[in-house]
Design an enzyme around this catalytic site. Structure first.
Site, mmCIF file in Angstrom:
data_model
loop_
_atom_site.group_PDB
_atom_site.id
_atom_site.type_symbol
_atom_site.label_atom_id
_atom_site.label_comp_id
_atom_site.label_asym_id
_atom_site.label_seq_id
_atom_site.Cartn_x
_atom_site.Cartn_y
_atom_site.Cartn_z
ATOM 1 N N GLU A 152 70.934 48.986 43.856
ATOM 2 C CA GLU A 152 72.302 48.586 44.180
ATOM 3 C C GLU A 152 72.887 49.391 45.341
ATOM 4 O O GLU A 152 73.590 48.841 46.195
ATOM 5 C CB GLU A 152 73.186 48.734 42.945
ATOM 6 C CG GLU A 152 72.896 47.734 41.841
ATOM 7 C CD GLU A 152 71.720 48.110 40.958
ATOM 8 O OE1 GLU A 152 71.335 47.292 40.101
ATOM 9 O OE2 GLU A 152 71.185 49.242 41.133
ATOM 10 N N LYS A 156 54.464 39.718 31.562
ATOM 11 C CA LYS A 156 55.774 39.491 30.950
ATOM 12 C C LYS A 156 55.727 38.195 30.142
ATOM 13 O O LYS A 156 55.282 37.166 30.629
ATOM 14 C CB LYS A 156 56.846 39.403 32.037
ATOM 15 C CG LYS A 156 58.274 39.520 31.514
ATOM 16 C CD LYS A 156 59.261 39.723 32.650
ATOM 17 C CE LYS A 156 60.674 39.925 32.108
ATOM 18 N NZ LYS A 156 61.652 40.176 33.180
ATOM 19 N N ARG A 169 76.704 51.999 40.248
ATOM 20 C CA ARG A 169 75.621 52.805 40.815
ATOM 21 C C ARG A 169 75.733 52.908 42.331
ATOM 22 O O ARG A 169 75.023 53.700 42.951
ATOM 23 C CB ARG A 169 74.283 52.172 40.425
ATOM 24 C CG ARG A 169 74.054 52.127 38.919
ATOM 25 C CD ARG A 169 73.158 50.979 38.493
ATOM 26 N NE ARG A 169 71.813 51.056 39.023
ATOM 27 C CZ ARG A 169 70.782 51.638 38.404
ATOM 28 N NH1 ARG A 169 70.970 52.200 37.226
ATOM 29 N NH2 ARG A 169 69.602 51.642 38.940
#
Length: 667
Positions: free
Chosen positions: A408, A320, A436
């Protein structure tokens, strides 16, 4: 530009790019790219142009693409490190596959800036995340190259499988479908549901796993550890692939035999290596891991896999922030770093020492304060400890804070399990992502009235992240659910007091919603005191109009009231306006409602959430049920998805800015 981007073709506005500024009327103008700096990229308007290049030119394309992302995001902030990490994958995919006829489904648009630049938006990428500019996340509403909405994580495999099945049933048997999943998304439950269905549904789907061991903060959980340790020999995979091609060509390998051989092969391999490959255990062919920054190697592998029958997964290791040293060193900070000096890596951070703290910072410090006094308090976050400031408690009490990854629903049910047996979880989720976990909130927490404190960060309009991230549905979604308290603080002091109240005994399931950005209180460290559930407060007295506000918009309402009263007095039509901070959308303060229903003929409700079914609707229902007949004007987000732009711009568009409030008060 081609008219395939209708979302950008609404009104004239000024584009400020790192290269040039000019008025844009629809697509009459193009911005010239410096060919001395971007010799290859300046000639790539669409992937078809990329595919005309020799494979030996691709590393240079990647260098130019990476440099362009760095320069653009340094002056027009957005998601940064994720897109740098996937540059080579992006170039290779568009080089090998015939997009847009072939489908590339991105999982989370954080990583799709290179994709946007290569698919017709290079010269307008400087409008990314700006009002009526390039949208913050890929969406078919903007481009045919954007195959699906991807603002929330873990949906790519399910969506891509649907497209793969559709291709077979609608006469597009030669269409290739690729799901690109990574940035921690594989920890989401929906990704596993998709994988399970992929394994049992006839399809030729290719899943590209962009494995950078990161989500926003560092990725956690068993799947991430498994991926780090997973290794398959490249030579072995190449030989097996060639053998399967030969057997299939000779007619020896039909579908049933292929699956049987795969199962036998996987069993032998796992016995020898003492490692079970979870993907091949689900009849999904696994290839990798390979270097995700070797673009020519990725192209070679993709060409091998392109026409292979059956589902397969290509595992690519990436870094990343690749190619920009500050981002490689601190990927979490550089996920969305704001403006920075591209040449030095110095972040251009505004001095905030004299500004009020962000609501999330007040939450983080208050949570630690509460946890120090109450050892039963624990913290839970789905992959956002830094974003929600739970890292403050995590540093002091690492054994009492849990980053559960991008999950979640699990975060809520996990919190419910802890609450059932004596703990007091503070579960912090961005409001839009809490959608969600709706079933989990109802079934696993509210049904048993468990003492879980659900802290919804980024509630209301969030700005540049746009419709996938606006937290405007939580009030309307949760108001009908029994056993839930819903509160929203007007300022930092109120947030602290609501957090203190929520963790007291017998408070049940408690939702506290607060916005992105700074509070209005510099000296936020007030004493922690209980607020009686279901009580609001009168901020200002009045006789003609009653304003009922929820949350920080009450501050804007107070300013609007002052200006409205002044203007009315100057016009010779004095008006007296009262303001009540309701604090709670559920339960409503019935004493306040009885007072305003008795005394006022006009009531204005204001909330940073959807108007339909929100607090204003609850007030209207109460008035009707109790035989009051005032005029009730509900101010909130209208019944449509709101675009991206600054919060100030969006509030003006939806009519929740100070000017709009004043206009309603003077009507």
């Amino acid at each position: 530009m081609e008219a395939r981007y209708p979302a950008l073709n609404k009104v004239p506005f000024i584009l400020f790019c790192s290269r040039i500024a000019l008025p844009l009327h629809g697509y009459s103008y193009r911005i010239s790219m410096d060919e001395s700096k971007f010799g290859l990229l300046s000639k790539i308007n669409y992937p078809a142009d990329l595919r005309r290049l020799d494979i030996e030119q691709l590393p240079d394309v990647c260098k130019e693409l990476r440099r362009d992302i760095i320069e653009e995001v340094s002056v027009n902030p957005g998601h940064f490190a994720s897109s740098l990490g996937v540059v080579e994958i992006t170039v290779a995919l568009h080089y090998v596959f015939d997009t847009p006829d072939d489908r590339i489904v991105w999982d989370v648009g954080h990583q799709a800036y290179g994709h946007k630049i290569l698919t017709g938006r290079r010269d307008i990428f400087c409008t990314n995340r700006k009002l009526r500019g390039v949208r913050p996340f890929p969406t078919p509403c903007e481009s045919e190259y954007d195959t699906f909405a991807c603002g929330h994580a873990s949906n790519s495999i399910s969506a891509a499988l649907g497209m793969a099945v559709s291709a077979k049933k609608t006469g597009h048997e030669n269409r290739h479908v690729v799901a690109v999943i990574g940035d921690g998304s594989m920890s989401g439950g929906l990704a596993f549901e998709g994988l399970n269905n992929v394994s049992s549904t006839p399809n030729d789907l290719l899943i590209v796993l962009n494995d950078n061991d990161m989500s926003i903060d560092r990725a956690v959980g068993g799947m991430e550890k498994y991926l780090l340790n997973l290794d398959t020999n490249e030579t072995y995979n190449r030989l097996r692939f060639k053998a399967s091609q030969w057997l299939h060509a000779k007619g020896y390998l039909n579908e049933n035999r292929r699956k049987g051989i795969i199962r036998l092969n996987n069993a032998i391999k796992s016995a020898i290596s003492h490692q079970q490959n979870i993907f091949e255990g689900m009849n999904i062919r696994y290839f990798g891991p390979f270097d995700g920054h070797d673009v020519k190697e990725i192209v070679r592998v993709l060409r091998q896999l392109k026409d292979m029958k059956g589902p397969k997964l290509l595992h690519l290791h990436t870094t990343k922030g690749k190619g920009y040293e500050p981002a490689e060193r601190s990927a979490t900070i550089w996920h969305a770093p704001g403006k920075f000096d591209a040449s030095t890596g110095e972040r251009l951070v505004t001095d905030c020492s004299q500004r009020p703290p962000k609501y999330q910072e007040v939450f983080g410090h208050t949570l630690l304060e509460l946890a120090e006094a109450n050892e039963r308090i624990v913290g839970v976050t789905p992959a956002m400890p830094t974003g929600c400031s739970m890292n403050i408690m995590m540093e002091k009490f690492p054994d009492r804070t849990f980053d559960v990854g991008i999950a979640e629903g699990h975060a809520v049910t996990f919190s419910g399990g802890m609450a059932k047996d004596g703990l007091v979880p503070f579960c912090n989720i961005y409001s839009a992502f809490a959608q969600r976990a709706y079933d989990n909130i109802i079934h696993d927490v509210a049904l048993l009235n468990l003492p879980v404190v659900l802290c919804f960060d980024r509630a209301g309009l969030v700005g540049e992240d746009g419709p996938t991230h606006h937290g405007v549905f939580d009030i309307a979604a949760l108001l009908p659910v029994p056993n839930i308290t819903i509160a929203s603080p007007m300022n930092a002091h109120e947030l602290r007091r609501l957090m203190y109240t929520a963790q007291l005994p017998d408070k049940g399931t408690f939702v506290i919603r607060y916005p992105r950005g700074n509070s209005d209180t510099v000296n936020w460290g007030c004493p922690l005191e209980e607020i009686k559930v279901g009580t609001g407060r009168k901020i200002k007295s009045g006789n003609d109009v009653a304003v009922l506000s929820l949350g920080p918009l009450g501050n804007d309402a107070l300013e609007a009231i002052t200006e409205a009263e002044t203007e009315a007095a100057n016009a010779g039509e004095p008006r007296s306006i009262a303001l009540y901070d309701m604090r709670f959308a559920k339960p409503l303060d019935e004493d306040i409602l009885n007072e305003v229903g008795t005394r006022f003929s006009k009531i204005v409700t204001i909330e940073d959430g959807v108007r339909n079914g929100g607090m204003g609707s609850a007030v209207l229902d109460w008035m009707n049920d109790h035989k009051f007949k005032p005029e009730v004007v509900r101010m909130g987000v209208p019944d449509k998805f709101i675009e991206h732009g600054t919060v100030e711009q969006l509030r003006e568009i939806v009519g929740l800015d100070k000017k709009s409030i004043k206009k309603v008060l003077l009507q």
